[in-house]
Design a protein around this motif. Structure first.
Motif, PDB file in Angstrom:
ATOM      1  N   LEU A 132      14.497   0.595   2.546  1.00  0.00           N
ATOM      2  CA  LEU A 132      13.401  -0.314   2.200  1.00  0.00           C
ATOM      3  C   LEU A 132      12.310  -0.284   3.261  1.00  0.00           C
ATOM      4  CD1 LEU A 132      15.442  -3.357   0.834  1.00  0.00           C
ATOM      5  CD2 LEU A 132      14.027  -1.762  -0.474  1.00  0.00           C
ATOM      6  N   ALA A 133      12.701  -0.134   4.521  1.00  0.00           N
ATOM      7  CA  ALA A 133      11.694  -0.049   5.584  1.00  0.00           C
ATOM      8  C   ALA A 133      10.819   1.188   5.409  1.00  0.00           C
ATOM      9  CB  ALA A 133      12.382  -0.027   6.947  1.00  0.00           C
ATOM     10  N   VAL A 134      11.445   2.298   5.012  1.00  0.00           N
ATOM     11  CA  VAL A 134      10.666   3.525   4.778  1.00  0.00           C
ATOM     12  C   VAL A 134       9.748   3.351   3.573  1.00  0.00           C
ATOM     13  CG1 VAL A 134      10.840   5.948   4.100  1.00  0.00           C
ATOM     14  CG2 VAL A 134      12.370   5.042   5.849  1.00  0.00           C
ATOM     15  N   LEU A 135      10.254   2.766   2.497  1.00  0.00           N
ATOM     16  CA  LEU A 135       9.456   2.598   1.286  1.00  0.00           C
ATOM     17  C   LEU A 135       8.227   1.725   1.526  1.00  0.00           C
ATOM     18  CD1 LEU A 135      12.176   2.101  -1.482  1.00  0.00           C
ATOM     19  CD2 LEU A 135      10.701   4.081  -1.156  1.00  0.00           C
ATOM     20  N   HIS A 136       8.379   0.742   2.408  1.00  0.00           N
ATOM     21  CA  HIS A 136       7.281  -0.200   2.647  1.00  0.00           C
ATOM     22  C   HIS A 136       6.523   0.112   3.939  1.00  0.00           C
ATOM     23  CE1 HIS A 136       8.283  -2.792  -0.740  1.00  0.00           C
ATOM     24  NE2 HIS A 136       9.554  -2.665  -0.409  1.00  0.00           N
ATOM     25  N   SER A 137       6.762   1.253   4.530  1.00  0.00           N
ATOM     26  CA  SER A 137       6.028   1.650   5.724  1.00  0.00           C
ATOM     27  C   SER A 137       4.597   2.038   5.347  1.00  0.00           C
ATOM     28  CB  SER A 137       6.724   2.825   6.410  1.00  0.00           C
ATOM     29  OG  SER A 137       6.696   3.971   5.573  1.00  0.00           O
ATOM     30  N   PRO A 138       3.638   1.935   6.278  1.00  0.00           N
ATOM     31  CA  PRO A 138       2.246   2.309   5.971  1.00  0.00           C
ATOM     32  C   PRO A 138       2.082   3.720   5.421  1.00  0.00           C
ATOM     33  CG  PRO A 138       2.346   1.082   8.020  1.00  0.00           C
ATOM     34  CD  PRO A 138       3.766   1.333   7.618  1.00  0.00           C
ATOM     35  N   PRO A 139       2.748   4.757   5.978  1.00  0.00           N
ATOM     36  CA  PRO A 139       2.582   6.091   5.387  1.00  0.00           C
ATOM     37  C   PRO A 139       3.064   6.161   3.936  1.00  0.00           C
ATOM     38  CG  PRO A 139       3.511   6.262   7.588  1.00  0.00           C
ATOM     39  CD  PRO A 139       3.542   4.816   7.223  1.00  0.00           C
ATOM     40  N   ARG A 141       3.299   3.640   1.798  1.00  0.00           N
ATOM     41  CA  ARG A 141       2.391   2.861   0.960  1.00  0.00           C
ATOM     42  C   ARG A 141       1.120   3.647   0.670  1.00  0.00           C
ATOM     43  NH1 ARG A 141       3.038  -2.442   0.110  1.00  0.00           N
ATOM     44  NH2 ARG A 141       0.788  -2.787   0.063  1.00  0.00           N
ATOM     45  N   TRP A 142       0.640   4.395   1.626  1.00  0.00           N
ATOM     46  CA  TRP A 142      -0.566   5.205   1.388  1.00  0.00           C
ATOM     47  C   TRP A 142      -0.257   6.354   0.439  1.00  0.00           C
ATOM     48  CZ3 TRP A 142      -1.706  10.355   2.117  1.00  0.00           C
ATOM     49  CH2 TRP A 142      -3.058  10.707   1.968  1.00  0.00           C
ATOM     50  N   PRO A 146      -1.387   4.522  -6.257  1.00  0.00           N
ATOM     51  CA  PRO A 146      -1.638   5.238  -7.511  1.00  0.00           C
ATOM     52  C   PRO A 146      -2.858   6.157  -7.498  1.00  0.00           C
ATOM     53  CG  PRO A 146      -0.929   3.009  -7.994  1.00  0.00           C
ATOM     54  CD  PRO A 146      -1.077   3.098  -6.496  1.00  0.00           C
ATOM     55  N   LEU A 147      -3.946   5.751  -6.870  1.00  0.00           N
ATOM     56  CA  LEU A 147      -5.104   6.645  -6.810  1.00  0.00           C
ATOM     57  C   LEU A 147      -4.776   7.920  -6.037  1.00  0.00           C
ATOM     58  CD1 LEU A 147      -8.182   4.295  -6.243  1.00  0.00           C
ATOM     59  CD2 LEU A 147      -7.650   5.670  -8.275  1.00  0.00           C
ATOM     60  N   VAL A 148      -3.995   7.773  -4.970  1.00  0.00           N
ATOM     61  CA  VAL A 148      -3.614   8.937  -4.168  1.00  0.00           C
ATOM     62  C   VAL A 148      -2.694   9.853  -4.973  1.00  0.00           C
ATOM     63  CG1 VAL A 148      -2.371   9.691  -2.106  1.00  0.00           C
ATOM     64  CG2 VAL A 148      -3.905   7.724  -1.990  1.00  0.00           C
ATOM     65  N   THR A 149      -1.699   9.289  -5.657  1.00  0.00           N
ATOM     66  CA  THR A 149      -0.775  10.129  -6.423  1.00  0.00           C
ATOM     67  C   THR A 149      -1.494  10.822  -7.571  1.00  0.00           C
ATOM     68  OG1 THR A 149      -0.103   8.231  -7.796  1.00  0.00           O
ATOM     69  CG2 THR A 149       1.192   8.676  -5.825  1.00  0.00           C
ATOM     70  N   TRP A 150      -2.441  10.136  -8.211  1.00  0.00           N
ATOM     71  CA  TRP A 150      -3.194  10.746  -9.314  1.00  0.00           C
ATOM     72  C   TRP A 150      -4.016  11.925  -8.822  1.00  0.00           C
ATOM     73  CZ3 TRP A 150      -7.740  12.341 -11.271  1.00  0.00           C
ATOM     74  CH2 TRP A 150      -7.888  12.416 -12.658  1.00  0.00           C
ATOM     75  N   LEU A 188       6.608  14.303  -8.982  1.00  0.00           N
ATOM     76  CA  LEU A 188       7.469  13.142  -8.757  1.00  0.00           C
ATOM     77  C   LEU A 188       6.645  11.937  -8.300  1.00  0.00           C
ATOM     78  CD1 LEU A 188      10.468  14.879  -6.933  1.00  0.00           C
ATOM     79  CD2 LEU A 188      10.557  13.801  -9.181  1.00  0.00           C
ATOM     80  N   LEU A 189       5.724  12.163  -7.383  1.00  0.00           N
ATOM     81  CA  LEU A 189       4.866  11.073  -6.907  1.00  0.00           C
ATOM     82  C   LEU A 189       3.942  10.574  -8.015  1.00  0.00           C
ATOM     83  CD1 LEU A 189       3.937  12.451  -3.362  1.00  0.00           C
ATOM     84  CD2 LEU A 189       5.425  10.510  -3.876  1.00  0.00           C
ATOM     85  N   PHE A 190       3.459  11.488  -8.856  1.00  0.00           N
ATOM     86  CA  PHE A 190       2.545  11.091  -9.935  1.00  0.00           C
ATOM     87  C   PHE A 190       3.249  10.214 -10.972  1.00  0.00           C
ATOM     88  CE2 PHE A 190       1.210  11.899 -14.309  1.00  0.00           C
ATOM     89  CZ  PHE A 190      -0.107  11.461 -14.263  1.00  0.00           C
TER      90      PHE A 190
END
Length: 310
Positions: A132-139, A141-142, A146-150, A188-190
């Motif tokens: 959970l710490a990794v999932l919610h880390s700033p990198p 989250r960036w 959604p705009l980044v993954t798109w 996967l990210l998209f």
């Protein structure tokens, strides 16, 4: 899967036999690298599923998620060790099928199987906190915004197909590994914010998910039409790799563009219908909860009125 993606990307075969039925169905490459990656991912999933069943027998992992995950891994194998891999180095259209299997079949199936939820449920408390710490880390989250993954998904597709990198990947195995890994990771990210049931740093409303997928469809269509409408062969590899069978390199390129356009749009339309169905279920559940709450409040008011009358 993000960690395994570079492992399951494999090389290509520039000198396959002349295709003939049914011999073409047996032209598998059986590269050990992707097979090892898929077997490792499948074993990890089954181990986690069994651990959850033992620790929480009343709430096991839904069976359909196992089939979704295994279906995604099967799509990876078909893309990377089947006859698709055998002939992708000589036919652009087959290479396009390989990429679509990774991006439009394997990736959404894996995302729908909720592997992060599985990992969180199977992990120890300390490991769960770390995940959970990794999932919610700033990198994270960036990277998962959604705009980044798109834009990352679109950039990977346009960047590989309309640059010299595509031809370089056809000539150099290491670059080809990177190409396949980038397609799978970007996909996967998209798909995660659009259809993923897993917890994520950014949760989009269903209306925004529809817009997210709707805007992805024209960029896929434009890329397919661009490949279909060009009057020159974009990738010299398919010109210099002489064949005595099959379509001309230009016709083959047009076929690949058509496949991307038609199949890609079909997948995005199906995903949009799935989001609409999930939205309707969400609204039905919310309405049921609201009705139940109103019924409880009305019952409480009646009981209060009766107590006052008594």
């Amino acid at each position: 899967m993000l960690l395994l993606a570079p492992t399951i990307a494999l090389a290509h075969n520039d000198h396959p036999p002349v295709p003939g039925f049914p011999a073409v169905l047996l032209a598998w490459t059986f590269d050990p690298l992707p097979i090892f990656g898929v077997v490792l991912a499948a074993a990890a999933y089954l181990w986690a599923e069994r651990r959850i069943a033992q620790g929480h027998p009343a709430h096991p992992v839904p069976g359909h998620r196992r089939w979704l995950f295994m279906g995604g891994l099967a799509a990876v194998l078909v893309a990377l060790v089947s006859p698709v891999d055998t002939y992708e180095g000589v036919l652009f259209s087959v290479h396009m099928v390989q990429h679509m299997l990774l991006e439009l079949v394997a990736a959404p199936l894996i995302v729908l199987s909720a592997p992060i939820t599985l990992a969180l449920r199977a992990a120890s408390p300390a490991a769960r906190r770390a995940i959970l710490a990794v999932l919610h880390s700033p990198p994270a989250r960036w990277l998962t915004f959604p705009l980044v993954t798109w834009f990352l998904f679109a950039a990977v597709n346009w960047g590989w197909h309309f640059s010299s990198l595509y031809n370089v990947a056809l000539e150099h195995d290491l670059v080809h590994y990177l190409e396949h890994a980038s397609f799978l990771v970007a996909a996967l990210l998209f798909w995660w914010p659009a259809i993923g049931p897993d917890p994520q740093p950014w949760k989009m409303p269903h209306a925004v998910r529809l817009l997210y997928l709707f805007l992805a469809m024209p960029q896929n269509s434009f890329l397919g039409v661009a490949l279909l409408s060009t009057e020159r062969v974009l990738y010299l590899h398919y010109v210099t790799n002489v064949r005595t069978w099959g379509p001309t390199p230009l016709d083959d390129q047009h076929l690949g563009g058509t496949l991307m356009w038609v199949f890609g749009d079909m997948v995005f339309l199906a995903a949009m219908l799935g989001v609409v169905w999930a939205w309707m279920r969400f609204e039905d559940a919310r309405t049921a909860r609201l009705d139940a709450r109103l019924d409880r409040e009305q019952l409480e008011r009646r009981e209060l009125g009766r107590s006052r009358d008594g």
